[in-house]
Design a protein around this motif. Structure first.
Motif, mmCIF file in Angstrom:
data_model
loop_
_atom_site.group_PDB
_atom_site.id
_atom_site.type_symbol
_atom_site.label_atom_id
_atom_site.label_comp_id
_atom_site.label_asym_id
_atom_site.label_seq_id
_atom_site.Cartn_x
_atom_site.Cartn_y
_atom_site.Cartn_z
ATOM 1 N N UNK B 154 -11.703 -35.269 93.540
ATOM 2 C CA UNK B 154 -11.784 -34.817 92.147
ATOM 3 C C UNK B 154 -13.123 -35.197 91.526
ATOM 4 N N UNK B 155 -13.622 -36.376 91.911
ATOM 5 C CA UNK B 155 -14.938 -36.790 91.399
ATOM 6 C C UNK B 155 -16.022 -35.834 91.915
ATOM 7 N N UNK B 156 -15.876 -35.419 93.157
ATOM 8 C CA UNK B 156 -16.855 -34.486 93.721
ATOM 9 C C UNK B 156 -16.769 -33.129 93.025
ATOM 10 N N UNK B 157 -15.523 -32.724 92.744
ATOM 11 C CA UNK B 157 -15.320 -31.456 92.037
ATOM 12 C C UNK B 157 -15.972 -31.518 90.656
ATOM 13 N N UNK B 158 -15.818 -32.654 90.043
ATOM 14 C CA UNK B 158 -16.433 -32.907 88.733
ATOM 15 C C UNK B 158 -17.938 -32.588 88.781
ATOM 16 N N UNK B 159 -18.601 -33.075 89.815
ATOM 17 C CA UNK B 159 -20.042 -32.839 89.972
ATOM 18 C C UNK B 159 -20.302 -31.365 90.304
ATOM 19 N N UNK B 160 -19.445 -30.803 91.160
ATOM 20 C CA UNK B 160 -19.624 -29.399 91.542
ATOM 21 C C UNK B 160 -19.594 -28.501 90.305
ATOM 22 N N UNK B 161 -18.661 -28.794 89.386
ATOM 23 C CA UNK B 161 -18.546 -27.974 88.175
ATOM 24 C C UNK B 161 -19.785 -28.108 87.297
ATOM 25 N N UNK B 162 -20.329 -29.329 87.251
ATOM 26 C CA UNK B 162 -21.526 -29.534 86.432
ATOM 27 C C UNK B 162 -22.725 -28.805 87.044
ATOM 28 N N UNK B 163 -22.759 -28.745 88.369
ATOM 29 C CA UNK B 163 -23.892 -28.127 89.063
ATOM 30 C C UNK B 163 -23.822 -26.598 89.066
ATOM 31 N N UNK B 164 -22.618 -26.072 88.868
ATOM 32 C CA UNK B 164 -22.379 -24.651 89.114
ATOM 33 C C UNK B 164 -23.262 -23.730 88.279
ATOM 34 N N UNK B 165 -23.579 -24.142 87.077
ATOM 35 C CA UNK B 165 -24.374 -23.271 86.224
ATOM 36 C C UNK B 165 -25.861 -23.380 86.475
ATOM 37 N N UNK B 166 -26.246 -24.079 87.547
ATOM 38 C CA UNK B 166 -27.646 -24.276 87.867
ATOM 39 C C UNK B 166 -28.392 -24.856 86.658
ATOM 40 N N UNK B 167 -27.920 -25.982 86.129
ATOM 41 C CA UNK B 167 -28.476 -26.501 84.866
ATOM 42 C C UNK B 167 -29.893 -27.033 85.042
ATOM 43 N N UNK B 168 -30.651 -27.002 83.974
ATOM 44 C CA UNK B 168 -32.008 -27.541 84.012
ATOM 45 C C UNK B 168 -31.984 -29.036 83.768
ATOM 46 N N UNK B 172 -25.048 -36.855 84.115
ATOM 47 C CA UNK B 172 -23.971 -37.360 84.969
ATOM 48 C C UNK B 172 -23.456 -38.667 84.392
ATOM 49 N N UNK B 173 -22.206 -38.625 83.931
ATOM 50 C CA UNK B 173 -21.620 -39.810 83.302
ATOM 51 C C UNK B 173 -20.818 -40.580 84.348
ATOM 52 N N UNK B 174 -21.433 -41.579 84.906
ATOM 53 C CA UNK B 174 -20.827 -42.432 85.929
ATOM 54 C C UNK B 174 -20.176 -41.643 87.064
ATOM 55 N N UNK B 175 -20.962 -40.923 87.823
ATOM 56 C CA UNK B 175 -20.388 -40.121 88.916
ATOM 57 C C UNK B 175 -19.662 -40.973 89.956
ATOM 58 N N UNK B 176 -20.034 -42.239 90.069
ATOM 59 C CA UNK B 176 -19.402 -43.079 91.096
ATOM 60 C C UNK B 176 -18.195 -43.851 90.566
ATOM 61 N N UNK B 177 -17.836 -43.614 89.295
ATOM 62 C CA UNK B 177 -16.783 -44.422 88.677
ATOM 63 C C UNK B 177 -15.505 -44.400 89.502
ATOM 64 N N UNK B 178 -15.017 -45.568 89.840
ATOM 65 C CA UNK B 178 -13.730 -45.691 90.511
ATOM 66 C C UNK B 178 -13.735 -45.336 91.980
ATOM 67 N N UNK B 179 -14.896 -45.011 92.535
ATOM 68 C CA UNK B 179 -14.943 -44.618 93.947
ATOM 69 C C UNK B 179 -15.012 -45.836 94.852
ATOM 70 N N UNK B 180 -14.468 -45.659 96.046
ATOM 71 C CA UNK B 180 -14.604 -46.711 97.045
ATOM 72 C C UNK B 180 -16.025 -46.736 97.579
ATOM 73 N N UNK B 181 -16.385 -47.785 98.357
ATOM 74 C CA UNK B 181 -17.765 -47.925 98.837
ATOM 75 C C UNK B 181 -18.223 -46.737 99.692
ATOM 76 N N UNK B 182 -17.347 -46.210 100.556
ATOM 77 C CA UNK B 182 -17.743 -45.081 101.401
ATOM 78 C C UNK B 182 -18.050 -43.840 100.572
ATOM 79 N N UNK B 183 -17.109 -43.552 99.657
ATOM 80 C CA UNK B 183 -17.283 -42.376 98.810
ATOM 81 C C UNK B 183 -18.535 -42.520 97.957
#
Lengths: 325, 252
Positions: B154-168, B172-183
């Motif tokens: 879901x965190x990755x999807x979060x980033x995918x949605x932000x990237x989708x519009x090809x923004x200039x 990114x508000x804490x993209x790593x929040x709550x993720x394990x070390x591998x993720x």
């Protein structure tokens, strides 16, 4: 586009059989059943329109009967003044309902949840009391319509079967419109906004415009149902926009399955069949109590709310899936 | 020096007596990853909401690519090229992963007052969405309901949605929040690949990630920027060490 495999889905089968049976009703059924069928179809159209905003848009409008009333009054008032052409009456009915929906929507979109419910209810009550106050058009007692809408001799709505089929074809049309609408880009935005409005806004959708557009379209659709209802009963009165009628519409949508294409049809059939069968049943058990049929209907509704969250549509779907444990 | 892509000047946000953004000024240059760090309650997420127009600002100016966007509604800012992700995952839970991204793509293809053609068969929406999902390693999960994705997905999807519009400019508000070390490591690697290609304002608590990714860092404390500079400068700044890095990194 019809997939033969889709026929194995009981939901599709049930709907197809229902529709085929519905086309044939005037051939084998008596006057009562044909009128009864027309009533169900008209309420289905109204329920489809509510389903667009409630089921797909997540907007709990508790004043949807107002558009039924406006549509009906548009026809009734025009007929009263000798304007009988349906080509004029029905578009006016739809336009008037749409305009009122636009105004109500524009004001109520600022609120959410319970406040949205209360505001839509308040506006519907306002329209109800306007109807009561229209002394020239019968006030509280309502107004008899002596001539049904005329379509330049192409259609005679006086004929029970013709009227029934007219309603039926219109219902199919509204179903198809709704089907296209919810799958379109517009429909995706509407459903996205129901799912997570904050995110939809962050993605760049000015969601209020889309929701308001849906609200207005639903108003127009329900206005058409109102025009049909006035023709079916040959009568208009404020009662058709009483808040309990708005409640009935919500019940039909929820009972059938919110946000499903054919839910409104299932809901309307269940609602009116139950009404017509519970009344005599109660009268038989306890003479004179038939009007309290909701005493039994209420608990049934509670059961649906508790055990069949997706309404009748989900029951059919559950029947379609093979059981595992 | 070229004009910065984003120039924040004297920005203020008050909540009653609390000042969440206190006369904040900050530049983000084209192509850089600019990290925004600061203790909890420093006003980082508030700033993102102000930049996106989700919260109105009480004073100050936000200039994006030379245009004052301080009073623009959110959808106009998105149209200008801003996009954000959320610290607390905010996806459309009852839509599939692909639907989520396709909607994000749709938001950038003009108005959506299109009532007839089915959106789910529209390759103008589906194809670019699928490309982005695959970039984030979610290609195989395209048809899974967002609610049924794992937290990391879901965190990755979060980033995918932000990237989708090809923004200039990507916020990114804490993209790593709550993720394990591998993720986390995978997300850092992904953001690393964006480095130099995208302009990013990165809010992050994970200091290893910040120092690995950022070209410049701004330290926010109680709504004001106490320092801005290259990672090495920030590491050496005594005020920053006292205010924030203090205990954690004193022995580093």
């Amino acid at each position: 586009m019809l997939d033969v495999n889709a026929l194995r889905n009981p939901r599709v089968m049930i709907t197809l059989l229902l529709l085929i049976a519905a086309v044939l009703v005037p051939f084998f059924a008596g006057n009562f059943l044909v009128s009864f069928g027309s009533r169900i179809i008209i309420w289905t159209i109204a329920a489809i329109s509510l389903n667009v905003i409630l089921g797909y848009g997540g907007m709990v409008s508790f004043g949807h009967a107002a558009y039924l009333g406006i549509g009906g009054y548009a026809v009734g008032i025009m007929a009263h003044h000798g304007i009988n052409s349906g080509f004029l009456q029905w578009p006016v009915a739809m336009l008037a309902s749409a305009l009122w929906a636009l105004a109500v929507g524009a004001l109520s979109m600022r609120t959410r949840g319970v406040y949205f419910i209360m505001i839509t209810l308040a506006f519907a009550q306002l329209i109800y009391f306007v109807g009561v106050g229209l002394e020239a058009y019968g006030g509280d007692d309502g107004l008899t319509i002596y001539k049904r809408s005329e379509f330049a001799g192409i259609l005679s709505l006086k004929n029970r079967a013709t009227f029934y089929w007219t309603c039926f074809v219109l219902m199919l049309g509204v179903f198809y419109l709704c089907h296209r609408l919810v799958q379109s880009r517009f429909g995706m935005v509407l459903q996205g906004s129901k799912s997570n409005d904050l995110r939809m806004r962050a993605l760049g959708f000015p969601t209020t415009r889309y929701r308001l557009t849906a609200f207005t379209l639903a108003g127009a659709m329900c206005g058409l149902a109102g025009a049909l209802l006035a023709n079916q009963t040959d009568f208009i009165s404020p009662a058709m926009m009483h808040w309990t009628a708005s409640g009935d519409l919500i019940v039909i949508v929820v009972l059938g399955g919110m946000g499903t294409l054919f839910g409104p049809l299932y809901g309307a059939i269940a609602f009116f069949v139950l009404e017509e069968s519970l009344k005599p049943l109660i009268d038989w058990v306890r003479p004179g109590w038939g009007d309290y049929w909701r005493l039994l209907f209420g608990p049934l509704l509670v059961m649906v709310a508790l055990y069949a969250r997706g309404g009748l549509d989900s029951l059919f779907e559950r029947a379609a899936r093979p059981r595992h444990g | 020096m070229a004009e910065p892509l984003l120039a924040i000047d004297g920005l203020v946000k008050r909540f009653g007596g609390l000042i969440a953004t206190d006369n904040l000024s900050l530049d983000v240059r084209t192509g850089e990853i600019h990290a925004l760090i600061g203790p909890n309650g420093a006003g980082k997420t508030t700033l993102v909401a102000q930049l996106m127009g989700q919260l109105p600002s009480d004073a100050g100016r936000i200039v994006f690519d030379g245009n004052d966007i301080t009073r623009l509604p959110t959808h106009r800012r998105v149209g200008a090229g801003l996009a954000r992700s959320f610290q607390i995952t905010s996806v459309l839970r009852d839509f599939t992963a692909l639907d989520n991204v396709a909607l994000a793509v749709q938001a950038h293809q003009g108005h959506s007052f299109r009532f007839w053609r089915p959106a789910r068969h529209d390759s103008a929406l589906r194809d670019p969405a699928l490309v982005i999902l695959e970039q984030l390693g979610l290609g195989a999960r395209a048809d899974t309901l967002a609610a049924n994705l794992s937290y990391g997905e879901q965190r990755q999807l979060e980033i995918a949605m932000a990237l989708a519009g090809d923004p200039r400019l990507l916020l990114l508000d804490e993209p790593m929040a709550g993720m394990g070390p591998d993720e986390s490591a995978r997300m850092v690697a992904f953001l690393q690949r964006l480095k130099g290609k995208r302009t990013i304002l990165l809010i992050e608590h994970d200091m290893d990630a910040v120092f690995a990714l950022a070209d410049r860092i701004t330290v926010l404390v109680y709504g004001r920027a106490i320092a801005t500079g290259a990672p090495a400068e920030i590491r050496a700044n005594p005020e920053v060490r006292k205010a924030y890095l203090g205990e954690e990194h004193a022995d580093a």
